[in-house]
Design an enzyme around this catalytic site. Structure first.
Site, PDB file in Angstrom:
ATOM      1  N   CYS A 129       0.666  -1.154  -0.073  1.00  0.00           N
ATOM      2  CA  CYS A 129       0.164   0.052  -0.106  1.00  0.00           C
ATOM      3  C   CYS A 129       0.850   1.303   0.062  1.00  0.00           C
ATOM      4  O   CYS A 129       0.261   2.261  -0.071  1.00  0.00           O
ATOM      5  CB  CYS A 129      -0.925  -0.094   1.225  1.00  0.00           C
ATOM      6  N   LYS A 142     -10.022   7.109   3.321  1.00  0.00           N
ATOM      7  CA  LYS A 142     -11.220   6.887   3.647  1.00  0.00           C
ATOM      8  C   LYS A 142     -12.495   7.181   2.883  1.00  0.00           C
ATOM      9  O   LYS A 142     -13.170   6.548   2.500  1.00  0.00           O
ATOM     10  CB  LYS A 142     -11.721   7.411   5.137  1.00  0.00           C
ATOM     11  N   HIS A 155      -8.926   4.728  -1.818  1.00  0.00           N
ATOM     12  CA  HIS A 155      -7.683   3.979  -1.622  1.00  0.00           C
ATOM     13  C   HIS A 155      -7.496   2.980  -2.823  1.00  0.00           C
ATOM     14  O   HIS A 155      -7.274   1.956  -2.427  1.00  0.00           O
ATOM     15  CB  HIS A 155      -7.630   3.428  -0.238  1.00  0.00           C
ATOM     16  N   SER A 201     -11.131   2.244   4.495  1.00  0.00           N
ATOM     17  CA  SER A 201     -11.354   2.989   3.252  1.00  0.00           C
ATOM     18  C   SER A 201     -11.784   2.256   2.164  1.00  0.00           C
ATOM     19  O   SER A 201     -11.766   0.901   2.163  1.00  0.00           O
ATOM     20  CB  SER A 201      -9.743   3.283   3.262  1.00  0.00           C
TER      21      SER A 201
END
Lengths: 385, 385
Positions: free
Chosen positions: A83, A329, A333, A207
């Site tokens: 991520c 959020k 994402h 998210s």
């Protein structure tokens, strides 16, 4: 080490882009960033992406995107750090230009998640954790974060609702960001009524996925000065640290030691303290991660992260504004793109282009992108000049 | 730009390592390189790998390997550029140290292919090409190279057997490399009798898959001088260029324009000419690629690559020794590791540690790693001091 700065940014809206392929999404952000930079091409392209090999059956994104945007012969690589792939690509571009190896680079984060069915994408996201000891045991990423949040509630005696402020702030800010996935504010009631995903994480703590890309063009500071006229955003700190890939290997799984390490290095490089940061785009993939990031980076006492949300310190007019364009959020994402969205959102703030959620005259802005359950944390500090 | 040099190397044998996981293989090479460097850890790790996300269900290799070798808090990334992932990771490490961002880095290339069944790995390898216009049409990587070789035979009037010398040289050299996958020499007869895979590419034109890892430690030259005593190999050129991802988009698919671009840049950086290169580890994934690489890099006339093999110019005592440790063809081609094997094999040559296939007193050694069907080509020149 040459000083470097950002001269152009570009982004797509985060959404389900069923009608566009990965290269069209990435290409759109890259071309916008080049246009804003008044450049036709750069020497190097660094593509941050996590899952295209499995989700889109396409690797080799450096050549793939360079080709698509008409930059044949530019060098191109795909950089992956789960991520935190977006920030990893940005840091790679910074090092390439800072080293003197090239005089211009573009960093683009992109993820095209809607090509994969839901169950499959959950399994692909789990490749960010330890395949042998986490993913293979059936731990999805939300489950991993739920274990961490559960422990945090237990240790520091918070109630679940104490985290609501993180989501409410993110959604309130996203309402003013045309590139955000969700543009409707939420209330405490909608947070409390949200469906539970993995106790204690509910739908409003997590998210959303999405397709999107964000890009920035970097050149050496002295070349920018020669260009003149452009709003200048310098990269004054770039640092990263890993931690154990498995959450259970950490002595204290509710303390982001890698965030502490990378943010300390960043403050040292920039020669500033947390109090100097005017805006902080952190990694609120889950609301627990927002709290842990604030604590480890020196913006809240250990175990007191939720207080920043409860006391409204995190809103655009607060002590430490976070997720000012919606954060993970509510802006969304798209995994490998997220780190680059953070960068360009701080650039918008430092340029004074953040509209309704503009922070008052920030000088320094910080980003923190988290890979895995805290196992790769990359911090950048940008400065308006 | 700070000058950088290699102070330690490590490798595993290329073979089917059924009993070892990806991290064990990579860890072995990393720890050997650290040991040779007399270092316990470095600041940054760059992991070159193509397919772990799909083949091993494990992404996030930066954190994964840093954790495994006990370098918690080091920064770590996974760098991917298809079959040139190894050289891409090495170039990233060079830029990180050259920029002054860190004072030590390790680059490790690793691929663990035996976790995936054969048909699946063929499909994963095809993610290096254009998913929409090559892979989805059923073109495997060997088929793509067969089209290129077929065209080459047609244009320049060579016979298939004229390529035999490339494979014979690679296998003859691998017989003296204990880390090579195949250690038996082959003859012209075995080349001629080899099974056809995709006409005109037969089994002896194609490199084998395998599991393996190779690593190198890089630090700034001035720090090495302070250490004293160690054999010094400087990185005097590092350059890369992409070309269109699809072979059919190139005006001349039998000319490696990206190799021409990256090798020209490399010669300029090093301030030398092709004649100065004492050993050239090129990307003989298929024998046609060896010929094309020699031509585009200035070691053979256009269309005359096979002549270098026929006239025995490529053997360790020849004019331009290639594949001196077996090359991709016989040492093996664990995809993301290959570029790093090339680097450490040139280091062995420059240090005079190449045993039976030692080239006579080379000063400059060159590597060229090719991603896709010529769409990402990374060239390095190393120098013995």
């Amino acid at each position: 080490m040459r000083e470097v700065a950002i001269i152009g940014i570009g982004q797509t809206k985060v959404e389900e882009q069923w009608d566009k392929s990965l290269r069209e999404i990435a290409g759109e952000a890259v071309l916008l960033a080049l246009q804003e930079s008044s450049l036709e091409r750069v020497e190097s392209i660094f593509v941050g992406n996590m899952m295209s090999g499995s989700a889109n059956r396409q690797q080799h994104l450096g050549s793939y995107i360079a080709d698509w945007v008409g930059m044949r012969f530019a060098e191109g690589y795909h950089i992956e750090a789960a991520c935190s792939s977006g920030a990893a690509a940005f840091r790679s571009a910074v090092m390439a230009v800072a080293s003197g190896s090239v005089d211009s680079a573009i960093s683009v984060g992109v993820e095209k998640m809607t090509d994969s069915p839901g169950a499959e994408i959950t399994s692909q996201l789990a490749t960010a954790s330890d395949a042998d000891w986490e993913a293979d045991m059936g731990l999805s990423f939300v489950a991993l974060n739920a274990l961490i949040m559960q422990r945090y509630l237990h240790e520091y005696h918070w109630q679940k609702d104490d985290f609501a402020g993180f989501s409410i702030n993110s959604h309130a800010n996203a309402a003013h960001n045309p590139f955000a996935r969700f543009q409707d504010p939420i209330s405490m009631i909608s947070y409390q009524k949200a469906a539970m995903i993995a106790d204690p994480i509910n739908l409003m703590d997590a998210s959303p996925m999405g397709d999107g890309a964000a890009a920035a063009v970097i050149i050496p500071l002295d070349l920018i000065k020669k260009r003149g006229g452009q709003k200048l955003v310098k990269v004054v700190a770039s640092s990263a640290a890993t931690d154990t890939i498995a959450a259970h290997s950490r002595r204290d799984p509710i303390w982001l030691a890698a965030a502490e390490s990378s943010s300390r290095q960043a403050f040292t490089q920039a020669g500033i303290n947390p109090e100097d940061i005017g805006v902080f785009e952190l990694h609120d993939a889950f609301s627990i991660m927002a709290a842990l990031s604030l604590e480890a980076s020196g913006f809240a006492e250990r175990g007191q992260g939720p207080r920043a949300a409860i006391e409204n310190q995190i809103c655009p007019k607060g002590r430490i504004p976070i997720s000012t364009r919606g954060g993970l959020k509510a802006r969304g994402h798209p995994v490998g793109a997220t780190g680059m969205y953070q960068i360009i959102e701080v650039v918008q703030q430092l340029r004074g282009e953040a509209g309704e959620t503009q922070v008052e005259r920030p000088i320094y802005g910080m980003t923190q992108n988290i890979g895995g359950s805290g196992s790769n944390i990359i911090t950048h500090i940008l400065k308006a000049e």
